[in-house]
Every structure is written in structure tokens, then in C-alpha cells.
Design a protein around this motif. Sequence first.
Motif, PDB file in Angstrom:
ATOM      1  N   ALA A 205       0.840  -1.210   0.000  1.00  0.00           N
ATOM      2  CA  ALA A 205       0.000   0.000   0.000  1.00  0.00           C
ATOM      3  C   ALA A 205       0.870   1.253   0.000  1.00  0.00           C
ATOM      4  N   GLY A 206       1.943   1.226   0.799  1.00  0.00           N
ATOM      5  CA  GLY A 206       2.854   2.356   0.834  1.00  0.00           C
ATOM      6  C   GLY A 206       3.525   2.597  -0.502  1.00  0.00           C
ATOM      7  N   ALA A 207       3.963   1.511  -1.146  1.00  0.00           N
ATOM      8  CA  ALA A 207       4.616   1.643  -2.449  1.00  0.00           C
ATOM      9  C   ALA A 207       3.647   2.220  -3.479  1.00  0.00           C
ATOM     10  N   PHE A 208       2.401   1.782  -3.453  1.00  0.00           N
ATOM     11  CA  PHE A 208       1.398   2.302  -4.380  1.00  0.00           C
ATOM     12  C   PHE A 208       1.200   3.799  -4.173  1.00  0.00           C
ATOM     13  N   ALA A 209       1.065   4.220  -2.927  1.00  0.00           N
ATOM     14  CA  ALA A 209       0.878   5.645  -2.643  1.00  0.00           C
ATOM     15  C   ALA A 209       2.083   6.449  -3.116  1.00  0.00           C
ATOM     16  N   ALA A 210       3.282   5.899  -2.944  1.00  0.00           N
ATOM     17  CA  ALA A 210       4.485   6.610  -3.387  1.00  0.00           C
ATOM     18  C   ALA A 210       4.504   6.751  -4.906  1.00  0.00           C
ATOM     19  N   ARG A 227      11.573   4.676  -8.551  1.00  0.00           N
ATOM     20  CA  ARG A 227      11.814   5.513  -7.374  1.00  0.00           C
ATOM     21  C   ARG A 227      11.085   4.964  -6.150  1.00  0.00           C
ATOM     22  N   ALA A 228       9.889   4.414  -6.364  1.00  0.00           N
ATOM     23  CA  ALA A 228       9.175   3.780  -5.248  1.00  0.00           C
ATOM     24  C   ALA A 228       9.934   2.555  -4.750  1.00  0.00           C
ATOM     25  N   LEU A 229      10.550   1.806  -5.658  1.00  0.00           N
ATOM     26  CA  LEU A 229      11.369   0.655  -5.261  1.00  0.00           C
ATOM     27  C   LEU A 229      12.557   1.094  -4.403  1.00  0.00           C
ATOM     28  N   GLU A 230      13.144   2.227  -4.737  1.00  0.00           N
ATOM     29  CA  GLU A 230      14.250   2.733  -3.922  1.00  0.00           C
ATOM     30  C   GLU A 230      13.774   3.066  -2.510  1.00  0.00           C
ATOM     31  N   LEU A 231      12.602   3.675  -2.406  1.00  0.00           N
ATOM     32  CA  LEU A 231      12.029   3.941  -1.089  1.00  0.00           C
ATOM     33  C   LEU A 231      11.756   2.645  -0.338  1.00  0.00           C
ATOM     34  N   THR A 241       7.172  -7.481  -1.853  1.00  0.00           N
ATOM     35  CA  THR A 241       6.649  -6.383  -2.665  1.00  0.00           C
ATOM     36  C   THR A 241       7.654  -5.976  -3.731  1.00  0.00           C
ATOM     37  N   THR A 242       8.915  -5.915  -3.365  1.00  0.00           N
ATOM     38  CA  THR A 242       9.954  -5.581  -4.335  1.00  0.00           C
ATOM     39  C   THR A 242       9.988  -6.592  -5.467  1.00  0.00           C
ATOM     40  N   ALA A 243       9.948  -7.884  -5.128  1.00  0.00           N
ATOM     41  CA  ALA A 243       9.995  -8.923  -6.163  1.00  0.00           C
ATOM     42  C   ALA A 243       8.800  -8.822  -7.105  1.00  0.00           C
ATOM     43  N   ALA A 248       6.828  -7.203 -12.559  1.00  0.00           N
ATOM     44  CA  ALA A 248       5.965  -6.418 -13.446  1.00  0.00           C
ATOM     45  C   ALA A 248       6.790  -5.599 -14.428  1.00  0.00           C
ATOM     46  N   LEU A 249       7.882  -5.030 -13.959  1.00  0.00           N
ATOM     47  CA  LEU A 249       8.731  -4.220 -14.826  1.00  0.00           C
ATOM     48  C   LEU A 249       9.464  -5.058 -15.872  1.00  0.00           C
ATOM     49  N   GLU A 250       9.795  -6.282 -15.515  1.00  0.00           N
ATOM     50  CA  GLU A 250      10.636  -7.113 -16.382  1.00  0.00           C
ATOM     51  C   GLU A 250       9.853  -8.040 -17.298  1.00  0.00           C
TER      52      GLU A 250
END
Length: 342
Positions: A205-210, A227-231, A241-243, A248-250
Motif C-alpha cells: 500500500a505504501g509503495a502504491f501511494a508513493a 523511485r518507489a522501489l528505492e524507497l 513487494t519488491t519482487a 511487473a517491470l521485467e
Amino acid sequence: MDGQDRVRGCLLGGAIGDALGAPIEFQSLREIRKHHGTDGISGYVADWRGKTGLITDDTQMTLFTVEGLVRADHANGSPAAGAGDAPVVEAVREAYLRWLDTQSHHASPPADLPHRTGRLREEGWLYSRRAPGNACLSGLHRHFPGPAPLGEPGPVNPDSKGCGTVMRSAPFGLVRAASDPRAAFETAAACAQITHGHPTGYLAAGAFAAIIAYLMSGEALEPAVHRALELLAGYPAHEETTAALRAALELGGPPSPERVESLGGAWVAEEALAIGVYCALAETSVERALLLSVNHSGDSDSTGSVCGNLLGTLHGAAALPPAWLRPLEGRDTIERLAAELA
């Protein structure tokens, strides 16, 4: 594009995605194709009541998130996105309790409303029960002593990481502190703990908001996700969540429901976020991206909602298909709340 148009786009886009996915939420891809053809649905379809354009608990809770943030802002006289600020968390929890009232006791606003009355609490159309998540319901019936430090199990439903955290959290990235994505992240994560205590559930949820906050500041979507991944990497227990976001990006190749399903079923928070991000990135057309986000075997309304929030923030309300805006349930209310939040 100004901030107000992005706010309107986010809330309306999320509601459109929610309404597109709702009638097929519990259908497999095979069933969707059987009923609607190889490409799946191409617009709103009627639900079991024969109605189209109806939102679910995803949009309901998003709107109550907005109401909580607006109330916190008015009460504090300052932007409602301090990093886990206790008055903000309490204001959002009170808003969710007002949502719970609409789901629990009545088919329409009672004549004698309880003390938690808010303007949304007076909207009769919000009293429809649209398959609300069990963790959201059970969590709001429990005592909430305040959020745990990020990365540790929260005090309520500590094993739950359902998508009910992500689908309601876009507004945290829209408030006036959107220039501080870390504050948006931490406030969204703290408020997600009101009902879901698993770190993956509330960190997603935090990553989505960022991501939404970065989009509000003018970032393109892919850089916003990076940038959200860096946070995210700065908090313990971020790995799931990172994985999911990296997957999704890859994910390469032509967009397809099968590729969407390789990211999971979206019943848990990190998968819903990953699918919403993938679909918003994979298609250049807003319409095609929203359809991709719902035509799969998983939690179609939640992934549609997340994708719509992202696309609406990125492109603004003017980019949303007019044919899907016109019959959208509660559009006037959504527009009013967007103006109040902006």
C-alpha cells in the motif's frame, strides 16, 4: 495538466477499472472467454442484477479514505500526509468505521445517524454491500492501538496481506504533501495496518501511494515505480513487494491475459499492485490497458482499480473513455470528493 485534473483522473479512473472488473471478478479466464469471446470483455457488462457501471468496496473504501484525509486536513490546518501522523491515522480509521456502518446495519441511511456521521455516510447508494474483504470487516471490529514500526507485524490481522490494503490507498499519494513521497508511503502503510498487519500487505500500500505521489509530481510511470522501489528498499520485510514490482517491470512480450496471470491472482496486495502496474505500462491506450487489467482469472475489480488510479493520475481525467464515465455509479460524488481533496 494541473494537479486537480490528476486527482480527478485518479479517482474516476480507479472507479472505472473497478466497475469494469466487478462482474467478472470471480470468473476464470476460460469462463470470461466463453461468455465474452477470445478478447474478453470490451466494456461494461451487466452484473447478476442486470446493472452496469457499478463500483465495489474498492471504490467505496477509496472514497472514505479521501473523506478521512480531508477531515484530518481541516482539523489540523495542515496537509494530511505526515509520516504516519497519529491524528491522520485516527481520522482515516474513523472514516473506515463510517464505511463499516454502511455495510453492517442498513440498506439506506437511517433516520437517526450515529455520531460518526459524515457526508458519505449520508449517500444512500454507498449502502450496497459489494463483496467487502473479510480482513477489512474483521479488522475494523477490533481495537487498533496504533501502527507498528514499518517492517514489523501490525497489531490487527498480523497474517493478512490481502489486496484490501492497496485498492484503497491511492489518495495518500494525492494529498498536498505529494511532493514528499516518503510521507505518502508511510502514511498509507500506517493506515493499511488498521485492517491488515502483514508487512507485505501494508508495504505494498505504501509503495502504491508513493508511485501515485511521483506521478503527481510529473514523473512518467516507469521512473515512478523505480523511485518507489528505492524507497521500499529502506524498510524491513520489503522483499515480497519488491519482487512483485520487479516482475511487473521485467515482464516482456506482447501484452496478454496469460502474462498478467503469470504475476499471480491479485488476491494479495503485492500481486494486485504488480498487475496494475504491468497493465498500465504494457499498453499505450488507456482503454486497452484497463481492459487488460480486468480480463484475467484473478481479482479483476482490484487490479482494474489500481490500473485506473495509475492511468488517471498519469494522464488526467480527460484521457478516460467518455463512454465509461457517463454511466459510472456515483460519478457526481467522486467528482465532488476529488475537488475537495485537490
